[in-house]
Design a protein around this motif. Structure first.
Motif, PDB file in Angstrom:
ATOM      1  N   PHE A   1       0.838  -1.199   0.000  1.00 21.66           N
ATOM      2  CA  PHE A   1       0.000   0.000   0.000  1.00 21.66           C
ATOM      3  C   PHE A   1       0.878   1.257   0.000  1.00 21.66           C
ATOM      4  CE2 PHE A   1      -2.787  -3.200   1.952  1.00 21.66           C
ATOM      5  CZ  PHE A   1      -3.905  -3.073   1.131  1.00 21.66           C
ATOM      6  N   ILE A   2       0.425   2.289  -0.700  1.00 25.02           N
ATOM      7  CA  ILE A   2       1.160   3.551  -0.752  1.00 25.02           C
ATOM      8  C   ILE A   2       0.885   4.350   0.529  1.00 25.02           C
ATOM      9  CG2 ILE A   2       1.335   5.791  -1.923  1.00 25.02           C
ATOM     10  CD1 ILE A   2       0.796   4.375  -4.524  1.00 25.02           C
ATOM     11  N   GLN A   3       1.967   4.838   1.132  1.00 30.29           N
ATOM     12  CA  GLN A   3       1.873   5.652   2.339  1.00 30.29           C
ATOM     13  C   GLN A   3       2.397   7.059   2.035  1.00 30.29           C
ATOM     14  OE1 GLN A   3       0.357   4.518   4.886  1.00 30.29           O
ATOM     15  NE2 GLN A   3       0.377   2.309   4.478  1.00 30.29           N
ATOM     16  N   THR A   4       1.801   8.057   2.662  1.00 35.14           N
ATOM     17  CA  THR A   4       2.231   9.444   2.447  1.00 35.14           C
ATOM     18  C   THR A   4       2.748  10.037   3.747  1.00 35.14           C
ATOM     19  OG1 THR A   4      -0.012  10.272   2.875  1.00 35.14           O
ATOM     20  CG2 THR A   4       0.577   9.811   0.588  1.00 35.14           C
ATOM     21  N   ASN A   5       3.781  10.881   3.596  1.00 37.43           N
ATOM     22  CA  ASN A   5       4.386  11.534   4.751  1.00 37.43           C
ATOM     23  C   ASN A   5       4.852  12.921   4.319  1.00 37.43           C
ATOM     24  OD1 ASN A   5       5.336  11.981   7.305  1.00 37.43           O
ATOM     25  ND2 ASN A   5       6.991  10.480   7.209  1.00 37.43           N
ATOM     26  N   VAL A   6       5.082  13.790   5.289  1.00 35.76           N
ATOM     27  CA  VAL A   6       5.546  15.142   4.990  1.00 35.76           C
ATOM     28  C   VAL A   6       7.006  15.093   4.586  1.00 35.76           C
ATOM     29  CG1 VAL A   6       5.925  17.450   5.923  1.00 35.76           C
ATOM     30  CG2 VAL A   6       3.890  16.165   6.584  1.00 35.76           C
TER      31      VAL A   6
ATOM     32  N   CYS B   1      -0.052  12.800   6.607  1.00 32.50           N
ATOM     33  CA  CYS B   1       0.498  11.550   7.163  1.00 32.50           C
ATOM     34  C   CYS B   1      -0.575  10.452   7.143  1.00 32.50           C
ATOM     35  CB  CYS B   1       0.996  11.772   8.590  1.00 32.50           C
ATOM     36  SG  CYS B   1       2.387  12.931   8.681  1.00 32.50           S
ATOM     37  N   SER B   2      -0.249   9.339   6.487  1.00 35.41           N
ATOM     38  CA  SER B   2      -1.254   8.280   6.316  1.00 35.41           C
ATOM     39  C   SER B   2      -1.342   7.348   7.519  1.00 35.41           C
ATOM     40  CB  SER B   2      -0.952   7.474   5.050  1.00 35.41           C
ATOM     41  OG  SER B   2       0.380   7.000   5.061  1.00 35.41           O
ATOM     42  N   THR B   3      -0.401   7.425   8.468  1.00 30.50           N
ATOM     43  CA  THR B   3      -0.471   6.597   9.673  1.00 30.50           C
ATOM     44  C   THR B   3      -0.322   7.476  10.907  1.00 30.50           C
ATOM     45  OG1 THR B   3       1.916   6.165   9.835  1.00 30.50           O
ATOM     46  CG2 THR B   3       0.620   4.701   8.393  1.00 30.50           C
ATOM     47  N   ASP B   4      -0.834   6.994  12.037  1.00 32.93           N
ATOM     48  CA  ASP B   4      -0.716   7.737  13.290  1.00 32.93           C
ATOM     49  C   ASP B   4       0.741   7.860  13.725  1.00 32.93           C
ATOM     50  OD1 ASP B   4      -3.417   8.062  13.337  1.00 32.93           O
ATOM     51  OD2 ASP B   4      -3.812   6.442  14.776  1.00 32.93           O
ATOM     52  N   THR B   5       1.532   6.817  13.447  1.00 37.99           N
ATOM     53  CA  THR B   5       2.955   6.852  13.823  1.00 37.99           C
ATOM     54  C   THR B   5       3.675   7.995  13.103  1.00 37.99           C
ATOM     55  OG1 THR B   5       2.926   4.464  14.142  1.00 37.99           O
ATOM     56  CG2 THR B   5       5.086   5.522  13.888  1.00 37.99           C
ATOM     57  N   MET B   6       3.418   8.124  11.819  1.00 35.50           N
ATOM     58  CA  MET B   6       4.023   9.219  11.053  1.00 35.50           C
ATOM     59  C   MET B   6       3.571  10.569  11.586  1.00 35.50           C
ATOM     60  SD  MET B   6       3.699   7.864   7.133  1.00 35.50           S
ATOM     61  CE  MET B   6       4.561   6.400   6.541  1.00 35.50           C
ATOM     62  N   PHE B   7       2.277  10.663  11.919  1.00 33.09           N
ATOM     63  CA  PHE B   7       1.743  11.927  12.425  1.00 33.09           C
ATOM     64  C   PHE B   7       2.421  12.320  13.728  1.00 33.09           C
ATOM     65  CE2 PHE B   7      -1.275  13.810  15.473  1.00 33.09           C
ATOM     66  CZ  PHE B   7      -1.400  15.074  14.903  1.00 33.09           C
ATOM     67  N   GLU B   8       2.555  11.361  14.665  1.00 31.34           N
ATOM     68  CA  GLU B   8       3.159  11.666  15.963  1.00 31.34           C
ATOM     69  C   GLU B   8       4.613  12.111  15.795  1.00 31.34           C
ATOM     70  OE1 GLU B   8       1.653  11.962  18.675  1.00 31.34           O
ATOM     71  OE2 GLU B   8      -0.272  11.033  18.206  1.00 31.34           O
ATOM     72  N   LYS B   9       5.333  11.496  14.892  1.00 32.12           N
ATOM     73  CA  LYS B   9       6.734  11.866  14.665  1.00 32.12           C
ATOM     74  C   LYS B   9       6.826  13.278  14.090  1.00 32.12           C
ATOM     75  CE  LYS B   9      10.954  10.411  12.297  1.00 32.12           C
ATOM     76  NZ  LYS B   9      11.581   9.402  11.404  1.00 32.12           N
ATOM     77  N   GLN B  10       5.972  13.574  13.108  1.00 28.62           N
ATOM     78  CA  GLN B  10       5.988  14.909  12.507  1.00 28.62           C
ATOM     79  C   GLN B  10       5.496  15.965  13.499  1.00 28.62           C
ATOM     80  OE1 GLN B  10       7.229  15.872   9.707  1.00 28.62           O
ATOM     81  NE2 GLN B  10       7.686  13.863   8.824  1.00 28.62           N
TER      82      GLN B  10
ATOM     83  N   ARG C   1      -3.981  18.820  19.977  1.00 25.54           N
ATOM     84  CA  ARG C   1      -5.146  18.044  20.394  1.00 25.54           C
ATOM     85  C   ARG C   1      -6.279  18.148  19.360  1.00 25.54           C
ATOM     86  NH1 ARG C   1      -6.586  20.257  25.516  1.00 25.54           N
ATOM     87  NH2 ARG C   1      -4.839  19.059  26.350  1.00 25.54           N
ATOM     88  N   ARG C   2      -6.450  19.351  18.795  1.00 26.84           N
ATOM     89  CA  ARG C   2      -7.495  19.511  17.789  1.00 26.84           C
ATOM     90  C   ARG C   2      -7.207  18.646  16.560  1.00 26.84           C
ATOM     91  NH1 ARG C   2      -9.514  25.132  14.841  1.00 26.84           N
ATOM     92  NH2 ARG C   2     -10.561  24.108  13.083  1.00 26.84           N
ATOM     93  N   ALA C   3      -5.939  18.636  16.111  1.00 27.39           N
ATOM     94  CA  ALA C   3      -5.590  17.831  14.943  1.00 27.39           C
ATOM     95  C   ALA C   3      -5.692  16.342  15.252  1.00 27.39           C
ATOM     96  CB  ALA C   3      -4.175  18.182  14.477  1.00 27.39           C
ATOM     97  N   ARG C   4      -5.259  15.960  16.459  1.00 29.53           N
ATOM     98  CA  ARG C   4      -5.261  14.544  16.835  1.00 29.53           C
ATOM     99  C   ARG C   4      -6.685  13.990  16.900  1.00 29.53           C
ATOM    100  NH1 ARG C   4      -4.761  10.117  16.769  1.00 29.53           N
ATOM    101  NH2 ARG C   4      -3.481   8.649  17.945  1.00 29.53           N
ATOM    102  N   GLU C   5      -7.626  14.827  17.331  1.00 30.99           N
ATOM    103  CA  GLU C   5      -9.006  14.378  17.490  1.00 30.99           C
ATOM    104  C   GLU C   5      -9.839  14.516  16.209  1.00 30.99           C
ATOM    105  OE1 GLU C   5     -10.407  16.690  20.737  1.00 30.99           O
ATOM    106  OE2 GLU C   5      -9.208  15.610  22.258  1.00 30.99           O
ATOM    107  N   THR C   6      -9.243  15.095  15.161  1.00 30.88           N
ATOM    108  CA  THR C   6      -9.957  15.234  13.891  1.00 30.88           C
ATOM    109  C   THR C   6      -9.672  14.029  13.005  1.00 30.88           C
ATOM    110  OG1 THR C   6      -9.735  17.655  13.991  1.00 30.88           O
ATOM    111  CG2 THR C   6     -10.306  16.686  11.856  1.00 30.88           C
ATOM    112  N   PRO C   7     -10.674  13.289  12.579  1.00 28.99           N
ATOM    113  CA  PRO C   7     -10.450  12.124  11.710  1.00 28.99           C
ATOM    114  C   PRO C   7      -9.765  12.541  10.408  1.00 28.99           C
ATOM    115  CG  PRO C   7     -12.700  12.140  12.549  1.00 28.99           C
ATOM    116  CD  PRO C   7     -12.108  13.460  12.902  1.00 28.99           C
TER     117      PRO C   7
END
Length: 467
Positions: A145-150, A187-196, A219-225
């Motif tokens: 699967f293709i994953q996207t990151n900053v 970021c396509s995964t939560d792990t990538m998001f937390e790192k960025q 917190r606002r970004a984390r709670e937004t789907p």
């Protein structure tokens, strides 16, 4: 009334974020003739490019005959006419409305300017010019699967708006929110998001943002789907409410209160009350920064300017040959109606100069600010003719302001009229809407010099040129 409220606002002193030496260095850098200053294509840096290197890169690209062709004439008028034919046909076929036709029509086309942005991430010392590069990294995971990151360029610097910058608080608070939502969307995964998010927090702290502000944005970004952020936003429903648009300053809230205090007056008007909001909507324009001060999109030749050499002086100078010369004053400055402020004339203006804002006055001395797209001497002769003929007019209210004033005060003697050219509009070879810009310039000087009646002779403050 609002103007009087503004005058009551106490102007507090503030600390400049640049030292005197830094401002002097900035001015010297801005006036250097052997460099071209441009923003980097990526990363937010400002690049000081040697002029000879910039010109060599421009010549290299322009020699590419597959992309560029040298023209023997200016095609703007032909393009303008072709566009108008297309729009007329589209309106006739009901493809577009009359309003859209008017919006797409170009009355005063401008010649585009070519400039290059240095690709310092490609070569730090001899950068090629202007690429288009994505800011998203694409990878394939173990399941295919293709994953996207900053993605961030190695040459990118930390250019986020500083927390102490002179901007409205809600604007500064919105910057972290927008950036956290951006990485949440990319970021396509939560792990990538937390790192960025950790990297982003570090960069914002370097720019003076508080932990509380960053935590709230995270917190606002984390709670937004993420799926919600990937959806196309519905278009905003615009309204016709009146907005107050100005440069932001330290007295923004005091200005808001002053305007809102008198806003109910507009509600009494049968037409305006439908457009006046219950609470004022204030919009702050983007302030000038170092990039705006140093960077010029239009190429400026390295040939020395005669004005800089001192051979031609700024000011208003009668030619000494025409009948209007006795009425045109030789001067390098002018003052407002109260004589409290003096301004320098920053152009070389003569009787033959066109696109001029002029300053007419009498022994009172009351001031009239006007404009002309024709030679200044032509407009002065017209005022002199109007003054002579004023005594023969039956209806005084039909007279223009200067003629009416000379009829009542100076027995229609045109020799008492004195005129200075104080400003000029010159858009260069690119062209543009000179009448509109000239009208804006006229309106600015009417306001700054306080020449509206009864202090001066101007009858109206024109706002239409700014709409």
């Amino acid at each position: 009334m609002v103007d009087e409220e503004f005058k009551k606002i106490k102007r507090n002193t503030y600390n400049d974020n640049l030292t005197r030496e830094e401002r002097q260095s900035l001015e010297r850098l801005r006036n250097l003739n052997d460099v071209i200053i441009k923003p980097a294509d990526k990363g937010g840096n400002i690049i000081v490019w040697p002029r000879e290197m910039y010109e060599a890169e421009a010549r290299r690209q322009l020699r590419d005959n597959t992309c560029y062709k040298k023209l023997s004439f200016n095609p703007l008028i032909s393009f303008k006419n072709s566009l108008e034919i297309i729009l007329e046909r589209a309106e006739a076929d009901s493809t577009i409305s009359l309003e859209l036709h008017r919006a797409l029509s170009v009355s005063h086309p401008k010649i585009p300017t070519l400039y290059l942005l240095p690709k310092v991430h490609k070569h730090p010392t001899r950068p090629p010019g202007r690429p288009i590069i994505s800011d998203v990294t694409l990878t394939r995971d173990q399941e295919g699967f293709i994953q996207t990151n900053v993605y961030r360029k190695p040459t990118a610097t930390n250019t986020y708006l500083h927390a102490t910058s002179a901007h409205p608080k809600h604007m500064k608070d919105a910057v972290p929110v927008g950036q956290y939502l951006r990485i949440r969307r990319i970021c396509s995964t939560d792990t990538m998001f937390e790192k960025q998010a950790r990297t982003l927090q570090k960069r914002f702290k370097e720019r003076g943002y508080s932990q509380r502000c960053l935590k709230k944005a995270y917190r606002r970004a984390r709670e937004t789907p993420r799926q919600q952020l990937l959806q196309k936003k519905p278009p905003r429903i615009s309204d016709d409410s009146i907005r107050y648009i100005s440069d932001y300053n330290a007295h923004w809230e005091e200005m808001r209160r002053a305007i809102e205090k008198h806003l109910p007056i507009l509600k009494t008007d049968s037409v305006l009350r439908h457009y006046v909001p219950d609470r004022l909507q204030m919009t702050a324009r983007r302030a000038r920064n170092l990039k705006h001060i140093l960077v010029k999109s239009e190429y400026v030749s390295s040939t020395p300017n005669l004005f800089n050499l001192g051979t031609i002086k700024n000011g208003c100078f009668p030619c000494g040959k025409c009948v209007a010369c006795p009425n045109i004053v030789r001067s390098t400055d002018f003052s407002d109606s109260g004589g409290q402020k003096t301004f320098k004339i920053r152009h070389h203006i003569t009787c033959e100069s066109k696109a001029v804002v002029y300053y007419a006055y009498c022994p009172c001395p009351k001031i009239y600010i006007g404009l002309t797209t024709r030679p200044l001497k032509v407009r002065v002769r017209e005022h002199m003719r109007d003054i002579r003929q004023a005594a023969t007019r039956v209806h005084v209210e039909e007279l223009k302001p200067i003629a009416r004033h000379f009829l009542s005060e100076y027995e229609c003697d045109p020799n008492l009229l004195k005129v200075k050219g104080i400003d000029q509009v010159n858009l260069g070879i690119r062209g543009g809407d000179i009448p509109k810009i000239l009208a804006q310039c006229e309106s600015k000087w009417i306001w700054r010099l306080h020449t509206l009646q009864p202090l001066g002779l101007n009858e109206i403050q024109p706002f239409a040129p700014f709409l």
